[in-house]
Design an enzyme around this catalytic site. Sequence first.
Site, PDB file in Angstrom:
ATOM      1  N   ASP A 174       0.859  -1.191   0.000  1.00 27.39           N
ATOM      2  CA  ASP A 174       0.000   0.000   0.000  1.00 27.39           C
ATOM      3  C   ASP A 174       0.897   1.243   0.000  1.00 27.39           C
ATOM      4  OD1 ASP A 174      -2.415   1.585   0.248  1.00 27.39           O
ATOM      5  OD2 ASP A 174      -1.945   1.870   2.353  1.00 27.39           O
ATOM      6  N   SER A 175       0.273   2.393  -0.237  1.00 28.01           N
ATOM      7  CA  SER A 175       1.029   3.644  -0.167  1.00 28.01           C
ATOM      8  C   SER A 175       1.487   3.926   1.268  1.00 28.01           C
ATOM      9  CB  SER A 175       0.145   4.803  -0.634  1.00 28.01           C
ATOM     10  OG  SER A 175      -0.967   4.935   0.235  1.00 28.01           O
ATOM     11  N   CYS A 213      -4.426  -1.433  -1.987  1.00 23.78           N
ATOM     12  CA  CYS A 213      -4.619  -0.003  -2.189  1.00 23.78           C
ATOM     13  C   CYS A 213      -5.580   0.155  -3.368  1.00 23.78           C
ATOM     14  CB  CYS A 213      -3.253   0.615  -2.516  1.00 23.78           C
ATOM     15  SG  CYS A 213      -3.305   2.346  -2.993  1.00 23.78           S
ATOM     16  N   GLU A 251      -1.913   8.694   8.256  1.00 28.50           N
ATOM     17  CA  GLU A 251      -0.484   8.346   8.245  1.00 28.50           C
ATOM     18  C   GLU A 251       0.240   8.932   9.458  1.00 28.50           C
ATOM     19  OE1 GLU A 251       1.564   6.475   6.010  1.00 28.50           O
ATOM     20  OE2 GLU A 251      -0.398   5.712   5.420  1.00 28.50           O
ATOM     21  N   CYS A 286     -11.158   3.319   0.128  1.00 31.25           N
ATOM     22  CA  CYS A 286      -9.712   3.496   0.316  1.00 31.25           C
ATOM     23  C   CYS A 286      -9.380   2.667   1.542  1.00 31.25           C
ATOM     24  CB  CYS A 286      -9.401   4.979   0.544  1.00 31.25           C
ATOM     25  SG  CYS A 286      -7.733   5.311   1.161  1.00 31.25           S
ATOM     26  N   HIS A 311      -7.317   2.964   3.778  1.00 30.51           N
ATOM     27  CA  HIS A 311      -7.060   3.713   5.012  1.00 30.51           C
ATOM     28  C   HIS A 311      -8.353   3.959   5.808  1.00 30.51           C
ATOM     29  CE1 HIS A 311      -3.172   4.753   3.150  1.00 30.51           C
ATOM     30  NE2 HIS A 311      -2.787   5.277   4.309  1.00 30.51           N
TER      31      HIS A 311
END
Length: 273
Positions: free
Chosen positions: A8-9, A71, A150, A182, A184
């Site tokens: 993932d990012s 992601c 993040e 997403c 996240h």
Amino acid sequence: MALIGVFDSGVGGLSILDEALRQLPQHNFIYLADSANAPYGEKSTDWIALRSLKLCRYLVAQGCEAIVVACNTATAEAIAQIRLTLPQIPIIGVEPGIKPAAMQTQNGIVGVLATQATLNSDKFNALLATLPGDCQFIKQAGAGLVPLIESGQIDSVATLTLLEQHLTPIRLAGADTLVLGCTHYPFLSPLIRKIIGNEINLIDTGDAVIKQLARQLLLQIPNRNESNQSDDTNLGTLTFITTGDSNKLLKMSKQLLQSPLQLRQVSAQQLPQ
Ligand code: DGL
């Protein structure tokens, strides 16, 4: 047992990794977070495609026998190219659950919270075009949410305020279902419920993605699936690799993952960008 890469990012894919650790505890995992480059959602298609391909190649070089692109943004922009370039292993992607949402909604109004890149992508819009026209989708980009997550702010006032803004059109439209598009965003579920209430049906696809991974492992590497027992003596290894700060990733993983890590062999390392 197989070695599986989950990419993932940043920390979003931990919501997918959690499902993988629960459903396939005996396998070995590498979790790769490109935290130095998050968020992906506001970058160009070409950048996302090139970067995702580079990181998937790295995972194959580490010995990964399957990859989960954990992601939505990288799946939307890069998975076709990744599959073409790495045909030798199963590549599993993550897509916003608009199909299950269209089936589950009672009033036909569905909110979709995803990154701008995912919402703009051809892949997402092609999927949307296959769904019945009587379902109304309220699409909203979650700009600014990923950097907050993040930085560990999953329940801060700043995150609540931004989320309130993003959810306003969805709330005003009367959506009874919200797609978390997403990886996240599942970490924001408690805040989302605080804003929209407990009645809304939140859809994320982590469970379905890992079921698909399990099917692919059985089909493509059947001899590596010996045990599906989740007994504590049979847990695989877990390696965290990040282009950011490895101590920070380890700390956030302990905070965000519901699967206990203490019984596993866990390590963390940094990858130069
Ligand atoms: N977690 C990612 C997704 O599912 C990427 C978010 C980002 O980096 O913008 O879309």
